[in-house]
Design a protein around this motif. Structure first.
Motif, PDB file in Angstrom:
ATOM      1  N   LEU A  78      -9.739  -5.178 -22.058  1.00  0.00           N
ATOM      2  CA  LEU A  78      -9.090  -6.474 -21.971  1.00  0.00           C
ATOM      3  C   LEU A  78      -8.699  -6.685 -20.524  1.00  0.00           C
ATOM      4  CD1 LEU A  78      -6.726  -8.324 -24.275  1.00  0.00           C
ATOM      5  CD2 LEU A  78      -5.978  -7.963 -21.919  1.00  0.00           C
TER       6      LEU A  78
ATOM      7  N   ALA B 163      -9.439  -1.146 -24.520  1.00  0.00           N
ATOM      8  CA  ALA B 163      -8.894  -1.825 -25.698  1.00  0.00           C
ATOM      9  C   ALA B 163      -9.773  -1.587 -26.915  1.00  0.00           C
ATOM     10  CB  ALA B 163      -8.763  -3.329 -25.437  1.00  0.00           C
TER      11      ALA B 163
ATOM     12  N   ILE C  26     -10.880  -3.403 -30.148  1.00  0.00           N
ATOM     13  CA  ILE C  26     -11.004  -4.836 -30.427  1.00  0.00           C
ATOM     14  C   ILE C  26     -11.443  -5.048 -31.870  1.00  0.00           C
ATOM     15  CG2 ILE C  26     -12.136  -6.978 -29.704  1.00  0.00           C
ATOM     16  CD1 ILE C  26     -12.903  -5.157 -27.107  1.00  0.00           C
ATOM     17  N   SER C  27     -10.774  -5.957 -32.534  1.00  0.00           N
ATOM     18  CA  SER C  27     -11.113  -6.285 -33.923  1.00  0.00           C
ATOM     19  C   SER C  27     -11.566  -7.738 -34.011  1.00  0.00           C
ATOM     20  CB  SER C  27      -9.912  -6.066 -34.835  1.00  0.00           C
ATOM     21  OG  SER C  27     -10.182  -6.548 -36.148  1.00  0.00           O
TER      22      SER C  27
ATOM     23  N   THR D 244     -12.359   4.776 -28.481  1.00  0.00           N
ATOM     24  CA  THR D 244     -12.364   3.792 -27.393  1.00  0.00           C
ATOM     25  C   THR D 244     -12.168   4.478 -26.051  1.00  0.00           C
ATOM     26  OG1 THR D 244     -11.581   1.993 -28.803  1.00  0.00           O
ATOM     27  CG2 THR D 244     -11.207   1.776 -26.440  1.00  0.00           C
TER      28      THR D 244
ATOM     29  N   VAL E 264      -9.930 -12.812 -33.246  1.00  0.00           N
ATOM     30  CA  VAL E 264     -10.184 -11.759 -32.272  1.00  0.00           C
ATOM     31  C   VAL E 264      -8.843 -11.212 -31.802  1.00  0.00           C
ATOM     32  CG1 VAL E 264     -11.272 -11.148 -30.079  1.00  0.00           C
ATOM     33  CG2 VAL E 264     -12.246 -12.978 -31.492  1.00  0.00           C
ATOM     34  N   GLU E 265      -8.650  -9.913 -31.939  1.00  0.00           N
ATOM     35  CA  GLU E 265      -7.416  -9.287 -31.466  1.00  0.00           C
ATOM     36  C   GLU E 265      -7.755  -7.957 -30.811  1.00  0.00           C
ATOM     37  OE1 GLU E 265      -4.770  -8.570 -34.731  1.00  0.00           O
ATOM     38  OE2 GLU E 265      -6.411  -8.486 -36.169  1.00  0.00           O
ATOM     39  N   ALA E 266      -7.032  -7.661 -29.728  1.00  0.00           N
ATOM     40  CA  ALA E 266      -7.316  -6.466 -28.945  1.00  0.00           C
ATOM     41  C   ALA E 266      -6.049  -5.658 -28.741  1.00  0.00           C
ATOM     42  CB  ALA E 266      -7.919  -6.855 -27.596  1.00  0.00           C
TER      43      ALA E 266
ATOM     44  N   CYS F 145      -4.463  -3.001 -26.443  1.00  0.00           N
ATOM     45  CA  CYS F 145      -4.627  -2.389 -25.130  1.00  0.00           C
ATOM     46  C   CYS F 145      -4.071  -0.969 -25.134  1.00  0.00           C
ATOM     47  CB  CYS F 145      -3.907  -3.210 -24.064  1.00  0.00           C
ATOM     48  SG  CYS F 145      -4.608  -4.855 -23.833  1.00  0.00           S
TER      49      CYS F 145
ATOM     50  N   THR G 147      -1.152  -6.162 -30.826  1.00  0.00           N
ATOM     51  CA  THR G 147      -2.429  -6.666 -30.325  1.00  0.00           C
ATOM     52  C   THR G 147      -2.254  -8.002 -29.622  1.00  0.00           C
ATOM     53  OG1 THR G 147      -2.897  -7.760 -32.444  1.00  0.00           O
ATOM     54  CG2 THR G 147      -3.746  -5.518 -32.136  1.00  0.00           C
TER      55      THR G 147
ATOM     56  N   VAL H 142     -12.209 -10.437 -22.885  1.00  0.00           N
ATOM     57  CA  VAL H 142     -12.418  -9.287 -23.763  1.00  0.00           C
ATOM     58  C   VAL H 142     -13.859  -8.830 -23.604  1.00  0.00           C
ATOM     59  CG1 VAL H 142     -12.423  -8.450 -26.139  1.00  0.00           C
ATOM     60  CG2 VAL H 142     -10.666 -10.073 -25.389  1.00  0.00           C
TER      61      VAL H 142
END
Length: 393
Positions: free
Chosen positions: A290, A319, A321-322, A388, A340-342, A344, A269, A359
């Motif tokens: 992203l 992406a 996303i969390s 997604t 925040v983490e994405a 891809c 991520t 994002v």
């Protein structure tokens, strides 16, 4: 688009630049937080009238948000403990400037909003705009108000325009489809089940609506409003928020090194650092995109000269996303820190460390839950990726 930054002095006076005496302008003003459909209607009217009368178009953009300045007693935004960050701002000033440029505005005056500036009478303020900027028409939303004590409402400004004859007032219906009810003292609340949550009042009768409003001490709010968008995002109702915005809600930040747990199970991520610009939706897992905006220290002018438009031509990937909350508080905001983490969705290997990324949120997938082991987590992440793909197709 030309951008001029102005800071009022200690008395709240602004040194407005003198405009070309031979060219008048159509003006509007506000914070335009989120640049939702109501804001867009006002700005489009400015550009339309400017083209019709062959005059200039100008927006006076307040930053920070007036609501934040008044609530914080005049504190500025900043990075130290004496200057709290406006965590309720939907968008940063750069995002709003990009939107204004896309709408065709010629001139933006970014005014640093202060309490001293707010204390000026609306008559004095409008006199400055006509005398200094050459304002021929003022375009406002239907419930706009300005000046000391917000005494400059639509009726008062209309009377002033008629009495002086030096400018015209053009009022735009920016309210959208009626009003919604929002609890008076709401707090962010994550959905407790997968999928985008529904409006709890969608199929309610009038009696049920009244009972709900009374229970939650709800107040009437314009459907097209930053307040409503903020409330929806804080409850995982992303698609409803996006419908009001007319575009996907987004945050920006720099990609930093994380704990690399995702990489160990095949889902590397992009982790955003602490300085995230934009309103973070409630904790959960989201579908979205992203967008790689380039090296973090590259300014807008450098980015454009390198052949990349900040919104349209930048590389982008679907992406998952969390957003999660750390059990620690930020010294700057006094709020729990957010992560925040994405991930891809691409076959390419992406090296994004040190890049500024955008994002964008397309929909809510599920709440944050704890898994018994990596196999269970991996299986769930695969489901999130497929959902997604569906939402971003």
């Amino acid at each position: 688009m030309n951008i001029t930054t102005l800071t009022p002095d200690d008395n709240g006076d602004v040194d407005w630049p003198s405009a070309d005496n031979d060219r008048r302008v159509v003006v509007t003003l506000g914070a335009f937080d989120g640049m939702h459909l109501g804001h867009q209607a006002v700005v489009r009217r400015v550009v339309e009238l400017a083209h019709r009368h062959d005059v200039g178009s100008a927006v006076i953009l307040f930053d920070p948000r007036p609501a934040f300045v008044h609530a914080s007693g005049g504190s500025d935004t900043g990075s130290d403990t004496n200057n709290p960050i406006d965590t309720d701002a939907l968008t940063g000033v750069d995002e709003r400037l990009n939107r204004l440029e896309e709408l065709g505005v010629e001139q933006v005056y970014v005014v640093h909003y202060t309490l001293a500036f707010a204390s000026k009478s609306y008559i004095f303020f409008l006199g400055q705009l006509t005398g200094k900027l050459g304002m021929r028409t003022l375009v406002l939303g239907s419930d706009a108000a300005m000046g000391e004590g917000r005494k400059g409402d639509i009726k008062a400004i209309a009377n002033l325009a008629a009495a002086t004859g030096v400018f015209e007032l053009d009022v735009v219906d920016d309210r959208g489809p009626g009003e919604v009810r929002i609890p008076r003292d709401w707090t962010p609340e994550a959905p407790d089940a997968p999928g985008e949550p529904a409006d709890p009042l969608a199929d309610a009768s009038k009696a049920e609506r009244r009972a709900w409003s009374k229970k939650h001490q709800a107040k009437a709010t314009r459907a097209w409003s930053s307040s409503n968008v903020r409330y929806l995002l804080a409850h995982g109702r992303v698609r409803e928020a996006n419908a009001i915005l007319g575009h996907c809600h987004a945050v920006t930040g720099e990609v930093v090194h994380g704990e690399e747990r995702g990489r160990s199970i095949g889902f590397p991520t992009a982790n955003l650092g602490d300085q995230v610009t934009g309103y973070l939706p409630v904790d959960g897992v989201y579908a979205g995109w992203l967008v790689d905006m380039g090296v973090a220290d590259m300014g807008v002018a450098e980015s454009e000269s390198a052949g990349r438009n900040t919104t349209q031509d930048a590389p982008r990937w679907p992406a998952a996303i969390s957003i999660g909350t750390k059990p620690t508080f930020s010294k700057t905001t006094g709020l729990h820190e957010r992560v925040v983490e994405a991930y891809c969705i691409t076959e390419d290997w992406l090296e994004l460390y040190g890049h500024t990324v955008r994002v964008e949120f397309a929909g809510f997938l599920r709440p944050q839950v704890r898994f018994d082991g990596p196999d269970e987590l991996t299986a769930e992440l695969k489901r999130n990726v497929e959902e997604t793909k569906r939402l971003t197709a």
